[in-house]
Design a protein around this motif. Structure first.
Motif, PDB file in Angstrom:
ATOM      1  N   GLU A 544       0.815  -1.221   0.000  1.00  0.00           N
ATOM      2  CA  GLU A 544       0.000   0.000   0.000  1.00  0.00           C
ATOM      3  C   GLU A 544       0.844   1.265   0.000  1.00  0.00           C
ATOM      4  O   GLU A 544       0.365   2.340  -0.387  1.00  0.00           O
ATOM      5  CB  GLU A 544      -0.930  -0.010   1.221  1.00  0.00           C
ATOM      6  N   ASN A 545       2.105   1.162   0.408  1.00  0.00           N
ATOM      7  CA  ASN A 545       2.913   2.378   0.587  1.00  0.00           C
ATOM      8  C   ASN A 545       4.198   2.403  -0.244  1.00  0.00           C
ATOM      9  O   ASN A 545       5.030   3.291  -0.043  1.00  0.00           O
ATOM     10  CB  ASN A 545       3.265   2.537   2.068  1.00  0.00           C
ATOM     11  N   LEU A 546       4.348   1.450  -1.150  1.00  0.00           N
ATOM     12  CA  LEU A 546       5.533   1.445  -2.012  1.00  0.00           C
ATOM     13  C   LEU A 546       5.394   2.511  -3.100  1.00  0.00           C
ATOM     14  O   LEU A 546       4.328   2.655  -3.717  1.00  0.00           O
ATOM     15  CB  LEU A 546       5.718   0.073  -2.660  1.00  0.00           C
ATOM     16  N   VAL A 547       6.474   3.227  -3.371  1.00  0.00           N
ATOM     17  CA  VAL A 547       6.486   4.207  -4.456  1.00  0.00           C
ATOM     18  C   VAL A 547       6.353   3.480  -5.797  1.00  0.00           C
ATOM     19  O   VAL A 547       7.173   2.622  -6.144  1.00  0.00           O
ATOM     20  CB  VAL A 547       7.801   5.017  -4.450  1.00  0.00           C
ATOM     21  N   ILE A 548       5.312   3.804  -6.512  1.00  0.00           N
ATOM     22  CA  ILE A 548       5.146   3.315  -7.887  1.00  0.00           C
ATOM     23  C   ILE A 548       4.983   4.553  -8.766  1.00  0.00           C
ATOM     24  O   ILE A 548       3.924   5.175  -8.778  1.00  0.00           O
ATOM     25  CB  ILE A 548       3.914   2.398  -8.047  1.00  0.00           C
ATOM     26  N   PRO A 549       6.028   4.959  -9.480  1.00  0.00           N
ATOM     27  CA  PRO A 549       5.930   6.174 -10.309  1.00  0.00           C
ATOM     28  C   PRO A 549       4.764   6.105 -11.291  1.00  0.00           C
ATOM     29  O   PRO A 549       4.402   5.027 -11.786  1.00  0.00           O
ATOM     30  CB  PRO A 549       7.281   6.191 -11.037  1.00  0.00           C
ATOM     31  N   THR A 550       4.169   7.231 -11.558  1.00  0.00           N
ATOM     32  CA  THR A 550       3.066   7.315 -12.514  1.00  0.00           C
ATOM     33  C   THR A 550       3.430   8.317 -13.610  1.00  0.00           C
ATOM     34  O   THR A 550       4.402   9.062 -13.495  1.00  0.00           O
ATOM     35  CB  THR A 550       1.776   7.777 -11.809  1.00  0.00           C
ATOM     36  N   GLN A 559      11.463   6.566 -15.773  1.00  0.00           N
ATOM     37  CA  GLN A 559      12.171   5.295 -15.619  1.00  0.00           C
ATOM     38  C   GLN A 559      12.634   5.119 -14.174  1.00  0.00           C
ATOM     39  O   GLN A 559      12.664   4.005 -13.665  1.00  0.00           O
ATOM     40  CB  GLN A 559      13.369   5.238 -16.567  1.00  0.00           C
ATOM     41  N   ASP A 560      12.986   6.227 -13.531  1.00  0.00           N
ATOM     42  CA  ASP A 560      13.385   6.217 -12.124  1.00  0.00           C
ATOM     43  C   ASP A 560      13.271   7.646 -11.609  1.00  0.00           C
ATOM     44  O   ASP A 560      12.745   8.522 -12.303  1.00  0.00           O
ATOM     45  CB  ASP A 560      14.806   5.652 -11.950  1.00  0.00           C
ATOM     46  N   ASP A 561      13.769   7.893 -10.419  1.00  0.00           N
ATOM     47  CA  ASP A 561      13.601   9.219  -9.814  1.00  0.00           C
ATOM     48  C   ASP A 561      14.303  10.343 -10.567  1.00  0.00           C
ATOM     49  O   ASP A 561      13.912  11.512 -10.457  1.00  0.00           O
ATOM     50  CB  ASP A 561      14.131   9.204  -8.366  1.00  0.00           C
ATOM     51  N   THR A 562      15.368  10.009 -11.312  1.00  0.00           N
ATOM     52  CA  THR A 562      16.207  11.079 -11.876  1.00  0.00           C
ATOM     53  C   THR A 562      16.369  11.037 -13.392  1.00  0.00           C
ATOM     54  O   THR A 562      16.939  11.962 -13.971  1.00  0.00           O
ATOM     55  CB  THR A 562      17.607  11.033 -11.242  1.00  0.00           C
ATOM     56  N   TYR A 563      15.900   9.984 -14.061  1.00  0.00           N
ATOM     57  CA  TYR A 563      16.163   9.838 -15.495  1.00  0.00           C
ATOM     58  C   TYR A 563      15.711  11.065 -16.284  1.00  0.00           C
ATOM     59  O   TYR A 563      16.453  11.587 -17.138  1.00  0.00           O
ATOM     60  CB  TYR A 563      15.463   8.595 -16.038  1.00  0.00           C
TER      61      TYR A 563
END
Length: 769
Positions: A544-550, A559-563
């Motif tokens: 319920e609390n995992l980061v799933i980028p949208t 693709q990730d936090d910084t791409y």
């Protein structure tokens, strides 16, 4: 580059001229095998640039403490020295006429023929034939025909077993003894560290114009070598024939009783094989025909290469995969070369396993059971890294070897130092890739979940909860990873990795809600002794609390936090270059890591695996964005793009990517396959045809089968077969319509979806464009 590859027909490729600089290419693409053993297509006579490899699946050995385990090179049984009137056959000398070497992927047979004019101007016709049994997996047979065309000729043949082989210098075997037993030459060995015993045997038969020769044989025994030499005078236009039968048995085989030695079993079995080459080859041909017919794929295309590429790929998929043994898996180069040391990667579950799941489910089950058996090594890796549960090794070998990824790789062009390999340390998505592949197998085949499957999912899910970090807001992040795009190291929240982790944890949650109290008690010790309630709460909190980028406002899924924040780079020259890894001639990995440059599909692979989670508009925008930033330096990349382009209805683009798959192994680059063929690409070819143009998809979320075909303009039709829920299904796709039939004995109705509408097998459906 060259132009000496001739694509003869849908099944046969030909080497039309001999060039000693190109030996590696043909040794790999013309390799033979049966999943138990793999034999590179080295020539009978020796050359400086050759790589003579014979591997037996599962016989891994560690040469020294500073090296990782690898498949050892078995003693060479192919080599023959052929001397013509005192002159040794060497195609670098004299004149070569009418040269042709062919492999027939329909029968597995390798043939070579030419006329050799010696430096003394004497002409001799040579004909070589060779095949590996797919019935008795231990046997290889050769036939050599030598015909003088200029007059009476003295022919000396020296042949036997050469144990002076290495893996690029590493010698893996201790030689026990070598001897001649009746007509069999034999060498007994044992690996230096893993203590695998091996017996290599060979025997010869000689004929003159098909009549047995009462020959005198001179036995020669040297260090790690045993040969015999025969001399024969042959008249003009008569033919001297050499038949050589060889076998390999090891202590890891299932083929002998515990009270027998490998040597005893090998001797008896080799003595009993008395077929002629023609008889031996005919049985192999029939078995290959039956194997292909289990799941046919037929393309009617304007381009002969389309069906040839598919047949090439299916052939190599079969010869790299053991048909019975669940203690071995598939190497990144199969059994066709020393590349990647015979190790298994995520390539199996994502790119290769689907072929066997849909076409040969019994073989797929063996591959799955291998992953169950490496769980102890996965637990150890997790524990060594300070995590709970099971962390699947990035590279796997024998079932008890654990993590076997080397620590160092190529030289950094900027610093001049060896690059540290981080994949075995932080490329963690392989754990969930394994779960994905096994789950797909269970749902497609209809096989019930086993207790070991449930245990594997729970242990890997527990790993993810300990691998992630919970921030001050109660949000879980998975930091410092490598995703499928290996040009991005030390990234946080790689979307593919996080999504696959959640997929695994959600499966584990479902399992915990149905697992019996007794079954859970049996595996609780592997789950940090958490009770069922504690583990469930932990997994639910993570899910319920995992980061799933949208997708962002522009419709791009990061693709990730910084791409998306990295600098852009013009990669046109690298994408268009016929060779891969050209970017490393100007940048090192640290520099590439700071640019929007991808090695292979990452976000797009995720969209291929979970197509139902994304809208067509999202897929189109992300395809356009990421493909322009991808150099396709991995052989895994092109098939993903081809499949996704087909899903979007862009058959022109999909076919363009499919055609580029040809260049990976069958193309004009004469060094692309020196270390072996690209195993995952073989699976990717089949997926591009069947999942892409054939439109076959399985939605694991809703457990629905989709068949949404769309052909490129170059194809008239596509027919493919697959197994689903125990039924054999055949799909025929034409230009405007397609039809799905249940061709198994039951003839039960099979339902599927096309363009959101449910249909039944037997209906002819109009293709909507």
């Amino acid at each position: 580059m060259n132009n000496n590859i001739n694509y003869v027909n849908h099944w046969i490729i030909e080497e039309t001229t001999f060039n000693p600089q190109w030996l590696g290419k043909y040794e790999a693409i013309m390799a033979q095998g049966n999943g138990y053993l793999g034999l590179r297509a080295s020539t009978e006579e020796s050359y400086t640039n050759e790589t003579r490899n014979l591997f037996v699946a599962g016989t891994f050995n560690q040469f020294s403490k500073n090296e990782v385990t690898e498949l050892p090179n078995i003693p060479d049984i192919i080599n023959m020295e052929l001397v013509i009137d005192g002159e040794t056959l060497d195609l670098n000398r004299g004149t070569v006429l009418d040269y042709s070497r062919q492999i027939d992927y329909q029968t597995g047979e390798l043939t070579r023929q030419f006329i050799w004019e010696t430096t003394q101007k004497k002409q001799i016709r040579f004909e070589f034939r060779r095949n590996v049994s797919n019935i008795d997996l231990h046997f290889i047979k050769q036939e050599v025909r030598v015909t003088p065309l200029s007059g009476k000729t003295k022919i000396d043949v020296t042949s036997g077993i050469n144990g002076r082989v290495t893996n690029s210098g590493s010698q893996h075997f201790i030689e026990w003894d070598k001897r001649k037993k009746e007509d069999i030459l034999q060498m007994n060995l044992q690996t230096t560290e893993s203590d695998v015993k091996a017996t290599v045997s060979t025997k010869h038969a000689f004929y003159l114009n098909d009549k047995p020769v009462l020959d005198k044989r001179d036995l020669q025994i040297f260090r790690r070598q045993i040969f015999e030499t025969v001399t024969q005078l042959v008249d003009k236009n008569d033919t001297f024939i050499i038949e050589k039968t060889s076998s390999v048995f090891t202590s890891r085989d299932f083929d002998y009783l515990e009270d027998q030695s490998v040597e005893e079993v090998a001797t008896k079995a080799t003595q009993e094989v008395n077929q002629t080459y023609a008889e031996f080859n005919q049985l192999i041909k029939e078995k290959w025909q039956a194997t292909y017919q289990e799941a046919e794929v037929i393309i009617e295309s304007k381009n002969v290469m389309d069906q040839l590429l598919l047949n090439f790929s299916r052939y190599h998929l079969m010869i790299m995969t053991h048909p019975y043994d669940n203690r071995v898996n598939i190497g990144a180069k199969g059994l066709s070369g020393e590349g990647y040391k015979g190790h298994t990667f995520w390539d199996t579950e994502i790119f290769i396993l689907p072929y066997f799941t849909f076409c040969y489910p019994k073989i797929a089950k063996n591959l799955i059971e291998y992953r169950y058996q490496i769980l102890p090594g996965a637990r150890k890796k997790a524990s060594d890294n300070g995590y709970l549960g099971a962390q699947i090794p990035w590279e796997s070998a024998w079932i008890s070897d654990g993590e076997v990824t080397p620590l160092y790789g190529d030289v950094d062009i900027i610093t001049g130092t060896q690059t540290k390999i981080l994949t075995g340390l932080i490329e963690d998505h392989v754990s969930s890739d394994v779960v994905y592949g096994i789950t797909q197998y269970l749902k497609v085949t209809g096989e019930k979940e086993s207790s070991i499957y449930r245990q594997l999912v729970l242990e890997i899910a527990l790993f993810w909860t300990s691998r992630a970090e919970k921030n001050s807001l109660g949000i879980y992040e998975i930091k410092d990873v490598i995703g499928p795009d290996e040009y991005k190291e030390h990234v946080d929240n790689n979307t593919y990795t996080n999504t696959m982790a959640k997929f695994t944890v959600d499966l584990a949650i479902d399992i915990l809600q149905v697992i019996s109290e007794e079954e859970f008690k049996q595996i609780r010790g592997c789950l940090n002794n958490l009770n069922q309630t504690e583990l469930l709460e932990r997994l639910v909190d993570f899910s319920e609390n995992l980061v799933i980028p949208t997708v962002n406002k522009k419709g791009i899924l990061p693709q990730d936090d910084t791409y998306l924040d990295k600098k852009e780079l013009d990669i046109t020259s690298y994408k268009n270059h016929p060779l891969v890894n050209q970017i490393f001639k100007e940048y090192n990995l640290d520099q590439i890591n700071e640019r929007q440059v991808s090695k292979q599909a990452d976000v797009l692979l995720l969209m291929t695996l979970f197509f139902e989670k994304f809208t067509p508009e999202e897929i189109i925008k992300n395809f356009d964005y990421y493909e322009t930033r991808t150099v396709h330096d991995s052989s895994l990349s092109l098939s993903t793009h081809s499949i996704l382009a087909s899903l979007l209805g862009n058959t022109e683009l999909a076919y363009d990517f499919f055609e580029k798959l040809i260049t990976i192994d069958l193309g004009k680059n004469m060094h692309s396959s020196d270390q072996g063929i690209h195993s995952a690409s073989m699976g990717g070819v089949w997926q591009s045809v069947v999942f892409g143009f054939g439109g076959l998809k399985y939605d694991m979320n809703h457990e629905n089968l989709y068949i949404q075909p769309i052909l490129p303009k170059e194809w008239e039709s596509l027919t493919y077969q697959f197994y689903y829920q125990g039924q054999k299904i055949e799909v025929f796709v034409g230009k405007d319509t397609f039809e799905v039939k249940n061709v198994s004995a039951s003839k039960e109705n099979v339902s599927f979806y096309y363009q959101g509408v449910q249909y039944n097998s037997g209906e002819k459906i109009k293709i909507i464009r």
